[in-house]
Scaffold this active site. Structure first.
Site, PDB file in Angstrom:
ATOM      1  N   ASP A 188      -0.373  -5.172  -7.692  1.00  0.00           N
ATOM      2  CA  ASP A 188       0.230  -4.695  -6.443  1.00  0.00           C
ATOM      3  C   ASP A 188      -0.756  -4.965  -5.316  1.00  0.00           C
ATOM      4  O   ASP A 188      -1.958  -5.137  -5.556  1.00  0.00           O
ATOM      5  CB  ASP A 188       0.534  -3.192  -6.524  1.00  0.00           C
ATOM      6  CG  ASP A 188       1.197  -2.663  -5.253  1.00  0.00           C
ATOM      7  OD1 ASP A 188       2.028  -3.390  -4.672  1.00  0.00           O
ATOM      8  OD2 ASP A 188       0.877  -1.552  -4.818  1.00  0.00           O
ATOM      9  N   SER A 189      -0.238  -4.971  -4.090  1.00  0.00           N
ATOM     10  CA  SER A 189      -1.113  -5.152  -2.927  1.00  0.00           C
ATOM     11  C   SER A 189      -2.085  -3.971  -2.806  1.00  0.00           C
ATOM     12  O   SER A 189      -3.110  -4.075  -2.156  1.00  0.00           O
ATOM     13  CB  SER A 189      -0.274  -5.264  -1.657  1.00  0.00           C
ATOM     14  OG  SER A 189       0.543  -4.112  -1.528  1.00  0.00           O
ATOM     15  N   CYS A 227       4.949  -5.131  -6.918  1.00  0.00           N
ATOM     16  CA  CYS A 227       4.887  -5.067  -5.451  1.00  0.00           C
ATOM     17  C   CYS A 227       6.142  -5.768  -4.950  1.00  0.00           C
ATOM     18  O   CYS A 227       6.379  -6.935  -5.296  1.00  0.00           O
ATOM     19  CB  CYS A 227       3.638  -5.801  -4.968  1.00  0.00           C
ATOM     20  SG  CYS A 227       3.542  -6.005  -3.180  1.00  0.00           S
ATOM     21  N   GLU A 270      -0.698   5.815   3.002  1.00  0.00           N
ATOM     22  CA  GLU A 270      -2.110   5.421   2.786  1.00  0.00           C
ATOM     23  C   GLU A 270      -3.066   6.418   3.445  1.00  0.00           C
ATOM     24  O   GLU A 270      -4.187   6.597   2.993  1.00  0.00           O
ATOM     25  CB  GLU A 270      -2.363   4.029   3.383  1.00  0.00           C
ATOM     26  CG  GLU A 270      -1.637   2.919   2.671  1.00  0.00           C
ATOM     27  CD  GLU A 270      -2.427   2.362   1.506  1.00  0.00           C
ATOM     28  OE1 GLU A 270      -3.609   2.057   1.699  1.00  0.00           O
ATOM     29  OE2 GLU A 270      -1.855   2.255   0.405  1.00  0.00           O
ATOM     30  N   CYS A 320      10.026  -0.555  -1.881  1.00  0.00           N
ATOM     31  CA  CYS A 320       8.583  -0.665  -1.684  1.00  0.00           C
ATOM     32  C   CYS A 320       7.956   0.362  -2.628  1.00  0.00           C
ATOM     33  O   CYS A 320       8.413   1.519  -2.663  1.00  0.00           O
ATOM     34  CB  CYS A 320       8.239  -0.337  -0.231  1.00  0.00           C
ATOM     35  SG  CYS A 320       6.472  -0.120   0.052  1.00  0.00           S
ATOM     36  N   HIS A 328       5.324   2.056  -2.632  1.00  0.00           N
ATOM     37  CA  HIS A 328       4.758   3.269  -2.022  1.00  0.00           C
ATOM     38  C   HIS A 328       5.802   4.375  -1.820  1.00  0.00           C
ATOM     39  O   HIS A 328       5.474   5.549  -1.839  1.00  0.00           O
ATOM     40  CB  HIS A 328       4.175   2.947  -0.637  1.00  0.00           C
ATOM     41  CG  HIS A 328       2.778   2.430  -0.674  1.00  0.00           C
ATOM     42  ND1 HIS A 328       2.426   1.290  -1.352  1.00  0.00           N
ATOM     43  CD2 HIS A 328       1.637   2.896  -0.109  1.00  0.00           C
ATOM     44  CE1 HIS A 328       1.135   1.080  -1.183  1.00  0.00           C
ATOM     45  NE2 HIS A 328       0.629   2.036  -0.432  1.00  0.00           N
TER      46      HIS A 328
HETATM   47  N1  DGL Z   1       3.179  -2.782  -2.313  1.00  0.00           N
HETATM   48  C1  DGL Z   1       3.953  -3.157  -1.151  1.00  0.00           C
HETATM   49  C2  DGL Z   1       5.422  -3.263  -1.524  1.00  0.00           C
HETATM   50  O1  DGL Z   1       5.860  -2.759  -2.534  1.00  0.00           O
HETATM   51  C3  DGL Z   1       3.785  -2.156  -0.042  1.00  0.00           C
HETATM   52  C4  DGL Z   1       2.468  -2.183   0.656  1.00  0.00           C
HETATM   53  C5  DGL Z   1       2.208  -3.452   1.446  1.00  0.00           C
HETATM   54  O2  DGL Z   1       2.754  -3.635   2.547  1.00  0.00           O
HETATM   55  O3  DGL Z   1       1.444  -4.253   0.936  1.00  0.00           O
HETATM   56  O4  DGL Z   1       6.174  -3.855  -0.767  1.00  0.00           O
END
Ligand code: DGL
Length: 267
Positions: A6-7, A69, A154, A186, A188
């Site tokens: 994931d990011s 992600c 975050e 997303c 998050h």
């Molecule tokens: N992990 C990203 C997603 O699921 C969200 C956070 C980001 O913008 O990198 O889209």
């Protein structure tokens, strides 16, 4: 090993479900916390960052990688599957979270009016809309980008009244459109799933990708013994991140539901 990327740490909610349903395998989690967010970046950059992450996980011994992600799944998965894997790792696989989420949303939607909340990048890619229409051409899709939610989560502000107001504003068009199902597009956003459910009402199905992807992974491994047989089964877990601050650690525990011991790595 199974790699989960994931990011940031949002993908831990997906890993958490994998560990519940498939605890026997070895997992390597990578969060690119040094370069989060991906949601506001161009296609080219998301593809480059995701390729670097995938390459890193393959070099560490992963044979199957899940892009946990939505932004990376929307913008980079196809390029990686069609151009990168056949050249560099033809025997290995990279899967995403979009298709399992879309399939589940269509299965649970009664009137086929589906809402999607996601990052700006995922909404602009229209990946959910396109995949939903491929399976159900008559589906109505209402998308809403929620660029403020990732920074708020975050910052640990998920319980702040300001976040509730912003969320209400983002959800208004979806309520107005009377969607019967809402995709949390997303990783998050699952942290806010209780608040989202309360705002949307009990009638609306809320689709979180973690559980859905885990169920589909069980099925995938049963159908692909050639991949399953490559996976080691010592029940080990390793958590890697490209940056580590006390705040990231707290966030990791929030997403994972338990303390996470992360190691810092350079891609
Ligand atoms: N992990 C990203 C997603 O699921 C969200 C956070 C980001 O913008 O990198 O889209």
């Amino acid at each position: 090993m199974i790699g989960v990327f994931d990011s940031g740490f949002g993908g831990l909610v997906v890993l958490r479900e994998f560990l519940r349903l498939l605890p026997q395998y070895d997992y390597l989690y990578l969060g690119d916390n040094a370069r989060i967010p991906y949601g506001t970046r161009s296609d080219r950059v998301v593809v480059r960052f995701t390729e670097q992450a995938v390459d890193f996980l393959f070099r560490l011994g992963c044979h199957l990688i899940i892009l946990a992600c939505h932004t990376a799944s929307a913008k980079a998965l196809r390029t990686i599957q069609q151009r990168y894997l056949p050249v560099h790792y033809p025997r290995y696989r990279v899967l995403g979270v979009t298709i399992p989420t879309v399939e589940e949303a269509l299965a649970r939607s009664r009137r086929k009016r589906i809402g999607v909340i996601a990052t700006e990048g995922t909404v602009a890619s229209r990946s959910f809309e396109l995949e939903l229409r491929k399976l159900e051409p008559a589906v109505e899709v209402v998308q809403q980008a929620c660029p403020l939610l990732v920074p708020l989560i975050e910052a640990g502000e998920q319980d702040w009244e300001g976040t509730a107001l912003i969320l209400e504003r983002y959800l208004q068009p979806l309520k107005k459109a009377e969607v019967d199902t809402l995709i949390l597009g997303c990783t998050h956003y699952s942290i806010l799933s209780g608040q989202i459910k309360a705002l949307m009402g009990d009638e609306v199905e809320i689709i979180c990708s973690g559980q859905v992807t885990a169920v589909k992974l069980v099925d995938y491994l049963a159908r692909h013994p050639e991949i399953e047989s490559l996976l080691s089964r010592d029940g080990s877990r390793r958590y890697l991140t490209t940056d580590l601050t006390p705040r990231f650690q707290a966030l990791a525990s929030l997403f994972m539901g338990q303390p996470v011991d992360s190691e810092v790595v350079e891609l």
